[in-house]
Design an enzyme around this catalytic site. Structure first.
Site, short mmCIF file in Angstrom:
data_model
loop_
_atom_site.label_atom_id
_atom_site.label_comp_id
_atom_site.label_asym_id
_atom_site.label_seq_id
_atom_site.Cartn_x
_atom_site.Cartn_y
_atom_site.Cartn_z
N ARG A 1 0.32 -1.32 0.12
CA ARG A 1 0.22 0.33 0.09
C ARG A 1 1.11 1.69 -0.11
O ARG A 1 0.68 2.35 -0.43
CB ARG A 1 -0.87 -0.10 0.90
CG ARG A 1 -1.85 -1.43 1.39
CD ARG A 1 -2.66 -1.91 2.36
NE ARG A 1 -1.71 -2.38 3.29
CZ ARG A 1 -2.05 -2.85 3.98
NH1 ARG A 1 -3.63 -3.55 4.12
NH2 ARG A 1 -2.05 -3.71 4.69
N ILE A 2 1.80 0.92 0.68
CA ILE A 2 2.83 2.24 0.99
C ILE A 2 3.28 2.84 -0.25
O ILE A 2 3.32 3.82 -0.84
CB ILE A 2 4.12 1.95 2.16
CG1 ILE A 2 2.75 2.53 3.25
CG2 ILE A 2 4.85 3.22 2.35
CD1 ILE A 2 3.50 2.02 4.54
N GLU B 1 18.25 1.25 15.96
CA GLU B 1 17.37 1.87 16.63
C GLU B 1 17.38 2.04 18.11
O GLU B 1 16.92 1.14 18.65
CB GLU B 1 15.69 2.41 16.06
CG GLU B 1 15.89 2.47 13.97
CD GLU B 1 14.55 2.22 13.92
OE1 GLU B 1 13.32 2.07 14.71
OE2 GLU B 1 14.40 1.97 12.37
N HIS C 1 12.69 7.63 13.19
CA HIS C 1 11.06 6.92 12.75
C HIS C 1 9.88 7.45 12.54
O HIS C 1 9.16 7.21 13.62
CB HIS C 1 11.29 6.21 13.11
CG HIS C 1 10.87 4.57 13.49
ND1 HIS C 1 11.16 3.09 12.88
CD2 HIS C 1 9.68 4.25 11.95
CE1 HIS C 1 10.07 2.62 12.53
NE2 HIS C 1 9.66 2.76 12.03
N ILE C 2 9.75 8.71 11.93
CA ILE C 2 8.96 9.63 11.67
C ILE C 2 7.88 9.13 11.24
O ILE C 2 6.75 10.23 9.98
CB ILE C 2 8.95 10.93 11.79
CG1 ILE C 2 9.96 11.37 10.54
CG2 ILE C 2 9.83 11.03 12.93
CD1 ILE C 2 10.02 13.27 10.33
N ARG D 1 7.89 -9.25 -4.78
CA ARG D 1 7.45 -10.85 -5.05
C ARG D 1 6.29 -10.84 -5.71
O ARG D 1 7.07 -12.21 -6.54
CB ARG D 1 6.69 -11.10 -3.02
CG ARG D 1 7.88 -11.61 -2.81
CD ARG D 1 7.57 -12.18 -0.35
NE ARG D 1 6.02 -11.22 -0.96
CZ ARG D 1 5.38 -11.29 -0.21
NH1 ARG D 1 5.56 -13.19 1.06
NH2 ARG D 1 4.77 -10.57 0.36
N ARG E 1 12.27 -0.64 7.42
CA ARG E 1 13.08 -1.38 8.55
C ARG E 1 14.26 -1.07 8.15
O ARG E 1 14.45 -1.78 6.86
CB ARG E 1 12.70 -2.57 8.63
CG ARG E 1 11.67 -2.56 9.27
CD ARG E 1 11.25 -1.88 11.10
NE ARG E 1 9.65 -2.20 11.44
CZ ARG E 1 8.62 -1.38 10.96
NH1 ARG E 1 8.92 0.02 10.72
NH2 ARG E 1 7.34 -1.79 11.61
C1 8YV Z 1 5.38 3.09 13.91
C2 8YV Z 1 5.80 1.68 11.74
O1 8YV Z 1 4.20 1.87 13.50
O2 8YV Z 1 3.94 1.51 11.32
C3 8YV Z 1 4.87 1.01 11.26
O3 8YV Z 1 5.70 0.27 10.82
O4 8YV Z 1 7.52 2.03 11.16
C4 8YV Z 1 5.51 3.08 12.33
O5 8YV Z 1 4.42 4.10 11.80
C5 8YV Z 1 5.82 4.23 14.59
O6 8YV Z 1 6.84 4.70 14.36
C6 8YV Z 1 5.24 3.94 15.81
O7 8YV Z 1 5.64 3.27 16.70
#
Ligand code: 8YV
Length: 351
Positions: free
Chosen positions: A159-160, A271, A289-290, A181, A242
């Site tokens: 989706r993203i 992290e 991680h925003i 995939r 990730r």
């Molecule tokens: C985190 C994310 O959830 O949804 C994910 O997989 O990496 C982020 O949206 C957010 O940083 C809170 O933990």
């Protein structure tokens, strides 16, 4: 179940007014301070509760749930769930859930923001300005790479990834290539404006490559020195998935030695620690991680996690059917007995 209100634990401060909805059905324990848990302290918190609402910082596997006989549900506030050992949770009959969809567009926005910041050297320019160096300006100061009309590569087309493709194709007139995939249906490819290619073609042709694939054993360090060597030296690499997907030392080396122009990272292997090799570089944009961090989206994520947990513990309008369960089939199979999870026979599920 015994006649008592189930107990629910919330691992981090989130949005209190949303989380407090859990108090309608459950005995709720909230956490006042941002907390880093050890496996031991996490196990202690899980030992006496029926459900937990957690973030990606809490890693839960067999050891953390070994002494949690009541635990039936874990709601992850995040779409990625590599912090959860799903096989271990399924084997124990624990229903896990995540928060897809609500963060798609916000995270795609951040991916594009990082791409633009890295390619157009925005944070580097600002540091230079704040350092009082504008007096050194020349016609060739801070030359970057164009975004409009360039080739956007997307690795991982969920989706993203599709949100990023739409932005590139329809907003910036980019040629969009992707690898995944499985190939998307033709109608979806046409709608998002993207064309499927093999991974090597993607690496070789992308002017800007965005990583949006889930992290697992198969994607660990998928972008390593070999993959980086296949990319254009003028290219930009963006990671919003990730940290473990990228070999960060290989990336730092490529950026330091002119084998890659720029990078934007929102996620890191260690992290919240960021490698000094990355911090030392000028041609990299680093954010903590925003990806999903807009007011509206973070609230929506918590709301969905609350709904998931409520339903997983048999309460509320979706009782028994959390809107986004991860392992519902595996848990159901374990409960009916004799199921296999992750290839292992599960004969003694404890619930
Ligand atoms: C985190 C994310 O959830 O949804 C994910 O997989 O990496 C982020 O949206 C957010 O940083 C809170 O933990």
């Amino acid at each position: 179940m015994a006649d008592r209100r189930p107990k629910v634990w919330v691992s981090q401060p989130l949005f209190d007014d949303v989380v407090e909805q859990l108090g309608q059905h459950f005995d709720l324990t909230m956490t006042g301070d941002v907390t880093r848990y050890t496996p031991q302290t996490l196990a202690e918190q899980l030992a006496h509760v029926d459900g937990a609402l957690i973030t990606l910082n809490e890693r839960i596997g067999a050891a953390e749930i070994a002494n949690a006989p009541q635990l039936r549900a874990i709601a992850n506030v995040g779409v990625g769930y590599n912090n959860l050992d799903i096989d271990a949770l399924s084997a124990a009959g624990i229903l896990a859930s995540n928060t897809p969809d609500v963060l798609t567009e916000t995270t795609a926005d951040l991916g594009f923001a990082l791409l633009m910041a890295a390619a157009r050297r925005i944070t580097e320019s600002e540091r230079w300005l704040r350092d009082g160096q504008w007096g050194q300006w020349s016609f060739q100061t801070m030359l970057g790479a164009d975004i409009h009309g360039s080739t956007l590569g997307i690795l991982g087309m969920g989706r993203i990834g599709q949100g990023i493709a739409r932005r590139g194709a329809h907003g910036f007139g980019m040629r969009v290539l992707y690898h995944n995939r499985s190939q998307l249906p033709e109608v979806t490819e046409a709608e998002v404006g993207a064309q499927y290619v093999d991974q090597d073609t993607l690496l070789a042709q992308a002017d800007h490559l965005v990583l949006v694939l889930p992290y697992n054993a198969a994607s660990h360090h998928i972008i390593d020195a070999d993959a980086l060597a296949k990319m254009k030296p003028t290219a930009t690499l963006i990671n919003i998935a990730r940290g473990g997907i990228v070999d960060e030392l290989a990336l730092a080396d490529a950026l330091a030695n002119g084998r890659l122009a720029a990078a934007g990272l929102d996620v890191f292997e260690g992290e919240p620690t960021v490698r000094p090799e990355l911090l030392a570089l000028r041609n990299i944009v680093l954010t903590p991680h925003i990806g999903s961090a807009s007011q509206a989206t973070r609230r929506a994520m918590v709301q969905l996690a609350v709904d998931n947990l409520t339903a997983a513990l048999g309460q509320g309008p979706d009782a028994g059917h959390p809107p986004s369960a991860i392992n519902a089939d595996a848990v159901a199979a374990v409960k009916t007995g004799g199921a296999t999870v992750g290839g292992k026979k599960i004969g003694d599920a404890k619930r």
